[in-house]
Write a protein that holds these residues in place. Structure first.
Motif, PDB file in Angstrom:
ATOM      1  N   VAL A  95       0.848  -1.196   0.000  1.00  0.00           N
ATOM      2  CA  VAL A  95       0.000   0.000   0.000  1.00  0.00           C
ATOM      3  C   VAL A  95       0.884   1.248   0.000  1.00  0.00           C
ATOM      4  CG1 VAL A  95      -1.844   1.244   1.190  1.00  0.00           C
ATOM      5  CG2 VAL A  95      -1.758  -1.242   1.316  1.00  0.00           C
ATOM      6  N   PHE A  96       0.605   2.160  -0.907  1.00  0.00           N
ATOM      7  CA  PHE A  96       1.348   3.415  -0.995  1.00  0.00           C
ATOM      8  C   PHE A  96       0.389   4.555  -0.723  1.00  0.00           C
ATOM      9  CE2 PHE A  96       3.338   0.212  -3.491  1.00  0.00           C
ATOM     10  CZ  PHE A  96       4.696   0.353  -3.230  1.00  0.00           C
ATOM     11  N   VAL A  97       0.657   5.302   0.332  1.00  0.00           N
ATOM     12  CA  VAL A  97      -0.254   6.388   0.698  1.00  0.00           C
ATOM     13  C   VAL A  97       0.406   7.706   0.308  1.00  0.00           C
ATOM     14  CG1 VAL A  97      -1.639   7.402   2.523  1.00  0.00           C
ATOM     15  CG2 VAL A  97      -1.034   4.988   2.628  1.00  0.00           C
ATOM     16  N   CYS A  98      -0.343   8.502  -0.443  1.00  0.00           N
ATOM     17  CA  CYS A  98       0.229   9.715  -1.030  1.00  0.00           C
ATOM     18  C   CYS A  98      -0.194  10.935  -0.210  1.00  0.00           C
ATOM     19  CB  CYS A  98      -0.271   9.843  -2.465  1.00  0.00           C
ATOM     20  SG  CYS A  98       0.392  11.261  -3.337  1.00  0.00           S
ATOM     21  N   PHE A  99       0.766  11.817   0.046  1.00  0.00           N
ATOM     22  CA  PHE A  99       0.435  13.091   0.695  1.00  0.00           C
ATOM     23  C   PHE A  99      -0.209  14.049  -0.304  1.00  0.00           C
ATOM     24  CE2 PHE A  99       3.561  11.693   3.790  1.00  0.00           C
ATOM     25  CZ  PHE A  99       3.127  12.250   4.977  1.00  0.00           C
TER      26      PHE A  99
END
Lengths: 160, 657
Positions: free
Chosen positions: B6-10
């Motif tokens: 999972v890649f969470v983007c700001f």
């Protein structure tokens, strides 16, 4: 017969326990990709605020929505369901939303029959240009569900 | 065993300011099956995508969730990152925590954070059920079908053929040319319409890549993008075009007279006719409804005078088939019937005519030799009243839309009237002057100033007869008074309206149309020449009212679309389509009736191994299916599923929270 059924609905729908003060409704939103999902994106792009009670699922067309999804949502955790598609006549897939509309009318009858308040499941038509309308729809559904309280039918305890 | 990354983007501050991203990542790591979770400032940036590629390899991930902006925004970007890392691009899911959380709950960070966690849980649950999908390759037949031989169809056919792609041009009347051939001069330059059109018509007839089928109609279209099969009816012309020289003896001698459609019924044509002198092909056809030889078996004059023996009364309609890859629909427009305007004396007063009748009269090759005359007595009119918006912009009696060209052609008519009858005077009743276009406003000014046409802002309420004159009563809103004009002739600028058989054509082609019958484009702004059905394009007034430059531009645009479609031997198609599991299919055929694309057919399969008994099951043509999912929801045996949006994926999403 009808009054009997109505009495039944009230008795089933009455919350067994009062909703705890920290209770927040959980609404499952199922939106078509081409109109309503794009409309909900526009709501975001326009920074229009709405109640944080809805969780959105993307489907290609409102006609993809099986009544099973609605029932399953209510069974699992949702206190309400919102289905939204393109305006009649504007369907990306020519006629999908007409099938959806007919299917949902029947679904509502089923919900009534099993003793659920039919407004737990609501339908709307939101186009890709109607960001503000989407926010209004969510606000309205959220308010309706808040009035109805948590759905205890299938859940042993309501944590939300 | 699923291993989800999972890649969470700001998204800079867009998500970061309103969602507690470190908390989201912590929460995400607790989800079963999530093997890796990380936050990053801009996941869509090059280093962000590099990070995805590296992580896939390092952690042997089986599916990827990117929590960032809407999948409608960057889904393609991230899919490419997956395929660059050697992973199937359809193992990606996007959790929309920007448009659906951070931007819409800016005052409640806690709720936005909680919602983001839920959206990620849903995406992770869905991604576990994702399957490897592969783009579908569909072969392409490189031949285009153009329906309609007006200026839009001509332009589309020429542009496609110039790219060395064979074109079949089908025209229902005996000659191509369409409405533009009926015009005298064109606004705003007063170019002679025939002079600029006829060279193009000749180009069409002589182009090695164009097959011209005049006097023909498309009756059936099967198949799907790149692989259509069209059935075309060549109507019996009763003239052998191969031997006919177009000498014209037959139509000079023919005794039967019929109102001439090309001249809007102002004069008569014969039962054997070529619509106009510059017709392409310049071969006559016999009008079977009026020819006495064909009706009663009496006459036969044309066959007697034809030196080549080209007349064949026994000729029958012929059906031909063409395999094509794309269709351009350019069927043009009809005129709205002004009958509801009884106060204008439509049908009662002979000297109240439509603008196209006026156009034919002032046309040099027209029925009156280029001079307008009163149909009642044949005199040349001096005072002519032009009424605009007859039908257009009138919800009560006509239609809601603006026909777009009437303001301009009425200005042109005022100028032409002045050119043809020097001592005449034009009165124009208008609601607004809509002259948006290059040189258009100047042209209207020219009509007003140079020609001296009197422009009166207001509607006409009544026309009545006084002697042999027409008295026109209307309002001049600018002085707030009722005015009365004594006119010799009244010209009604009737609205552009689609042909009444447009809906039939739309159903035949499987495309949609609006409440008037105009064919619908896929998107009004960004896909104005495509229809919702892949491989079918629209040009000209069949889609909406347009002037000639717009029609030509749109026709060239369709040609570009067709050429792009034909640029390879195969085309790529999105794999998110439905498929039937024949084991479960009960053969109820509910799916067949709901499919908007007729993509579902039935086939017979053996009851069991080696069994001679057969049962009927549905089968989906993957070239035609657009992936709407109507059939999936209608299937009561749950035999159909939609790749990318399977029942499993959606139920996973529902129960994930």
């Amino acid at each position: 017969m009808e009054t009997e059924l109505k009495d039944k609905i009230v008795s089933i729908e009455k919350p067994a326990i009062e909703a705890p003060p920290e209770w927040k409704p959980m609404i499952m939103g199922i939106l078509c990709n081409w109109c309503s999902y794009a409309g909900s994106d526009l709501t975001g792009t326009s920074r229009i605020q709405y109640p944080p009670d809805i969780r959105i699922i993307r489907v290609p067309c409102s006609s993809r929505v099986d009544p099973w999804f609605i029932i399953k949502s209510l069974q699992a955790h949702a206190d309400g369901v919102l289905i939204s598609g393109c305006h009649p006549g504007d369907c990306h897939y020519i006629s999908g939303n007409y099938y959806a509309r007919r299917r949902f009318l029947v679904t509502k009858k089923l919900l009534n029959f099993v003793g659920l308040h039919e407004d737990r499941v609501q339908f709307s038509w939101v186009s890709a240009a109607e960001g503000a309308k989407f926010a209004q729809v969510v606000a309205k559904v959220s308010e309706d569900i808040r009035k109805m309280g948590p759905l205890h039918l299938y859940k042993k305890e309501n944590t939300r | 065993m699923a291993r989800v990354g999972v890649f969470v983007c700001f998204c800079g501050a867009n998500i970061g300011d309103f969602v507690d991203i470190p908390a989201v990542v912590e929460e995400t790591k607790k989800i079963k099956d999530v093997k890796y979770a990380i936050e990053y400032k801009y996941v869509c940036s090059d280093p962000g995508q590099q990070m995805i590629r590296d992580t896939i390899v390092d952690h042997r991930l089986t599916s990827i969730v990117v929590a960032a902006c809407s999948p409608r925004m960057h889904e393609k970007t991230f899919r490419k990152a997956l395929s660059d890392a050697g992973m199937n691009p359809y193992l990606l899911e996007v959790a929309n925590i920007r448009e659906h959380a951070s931007w819409v709950h800016q005052k409640d960070k806690e709720a936005a954070t909680e919602k983001s966690c839920d959206l990620i849980r849903m995406a992770v649950a869905k991604s576990i059920a994702n399957e490897q999908l592969h783009e579908i390759s569909v072969p392409v037949t490189k031949r285009a079908l153009v329906i309609g031989g007006g200026i839009a169809g001509i332009q589309a056919a020429l542009d496609i053929a110039d790219a060395r792609i064979p074109v079949t041009l089908v025209e229902k009347s005996p000659s191509i040319g369409g409405r533009m051939a009926q015009l005298d001069e064109t606004f705003p330059t007063l170019d002679c319409s025939q002079c600029i059109l006829t060279p193009r018509m000749v180009d069409v007839a002589s182009h090695p890549y164009i097959e011209l089928l005049p006097y023909s109609e498309v009756t059936e279209l099967d198949g799907y993008v790149g692989n259509y099969k069209a059935k075309i009816k060549k109507k019996a012309s009763f003239v052998n075009f191969d031997t006919c020289t177009g000498c014209g003896t037959c139509w000079q001698k023919c005794p039967v007279k019929v109102p001439n459609e090309f001249n809007m019924g102002v004069d008569k044509r014969k039962a054997i006719y070529s619509p106009f002198p510059q017709a392409v092909p310049n071969k006559p056809v016999i009008d079977a409804e009026h020819c006495t030889m064909l009706i009663k078996g009496k006459c036969g004059v044309c066959a007697k005078v034809c030196e080549k023996g080209s007349i064949d009364y026994e000729m029958k309609d012929e059906m031909i088939e063409r395999e094509i890859g794309a269709v351009v629909v350019a069927t043009g427009f009809d005129l709205w019937d002004p009958k509801p305007y009884e106060e204008y004396g439509v049908g009662r007063f002979k000297d109240v005519i439509t603008s196209l009748e006026f156009e034919r009269m002032v046309s040099a090759n027209g029925p009156t030799g280029g001079v307008p005359v009163r149909p009642s007595d044949g005199n040349v009119p001096k005072n002519v009243v032009f009424i605009k918006c007859v039908g257009s912009r009138d919800e009560a009696k006509g239609i809601e839309y603006c026909s777009k060209v009437c303001c301009m052609y009425t200005a042109k008519h005022a100028i032409l009237l002045h050119h043809k009858v020097h001592d005449s005077h034009a009165y124009v009743f208008y609601m607004d002057i809509r002259a948006a276009g290059k040189g258009y406003e100047e042209f209207v000014k020219r009509a007003q100033v140079e020609t001296g046409a009197t422009y009166l802002r207001g509607r006409v309420s009544k026309i009545y007869k006084k002697g042999d004159k027409l008295m026109v009563i209307g309002e001049d809103a600018q002085i707030g008074q009722v005015v009365e004009v004594e006119a010799d002739m009244v010209v009604l600028a009737t609205a552009i309206y689609p042909y009444k058989d447009n809906p039939d054509l739309a159903r035949l082609l499987g495309i949609s149309y609006d409440k008037y019958g105009f064919l619908s484009e896929a998107h009004p702004k960004l896909r104005p020449v495509e229809t919702a059905k892949a491989g079918i394009f629209l040009a000209g007034c069949t889609q909406a009212p347009k002037d000639i430059p717009d029609s030509v531009a749109q026709a060239s645009a369709t040609a570009a679309k067709v050429c792009a479609l034909f640029s390879g031997d195969t085309m790529k198609k999105d794999p998110m389509i439905a498929s039937v599991n024949p084991e479960f299919c009960s053969g109820c055929e509910n799916c067949v009736s709901v499919c908007p694309y007729q993509a579902i057919v039935t086939e017979e399969i053996p009851m069991g191994h080696g069994s001679e008994e057969v049962r009927t099951v549905s089968k989906i043509n993957e070239g035609v299916c657009q992936g709407c999912g109507s059939c999936v929801a209608i299937c009561r045996s749950m035999a159909i599923d939609l790749a990318g949006f399977t029942d499993m994926q959606i139920i996973n999403e529902i129960v994930a929270i």
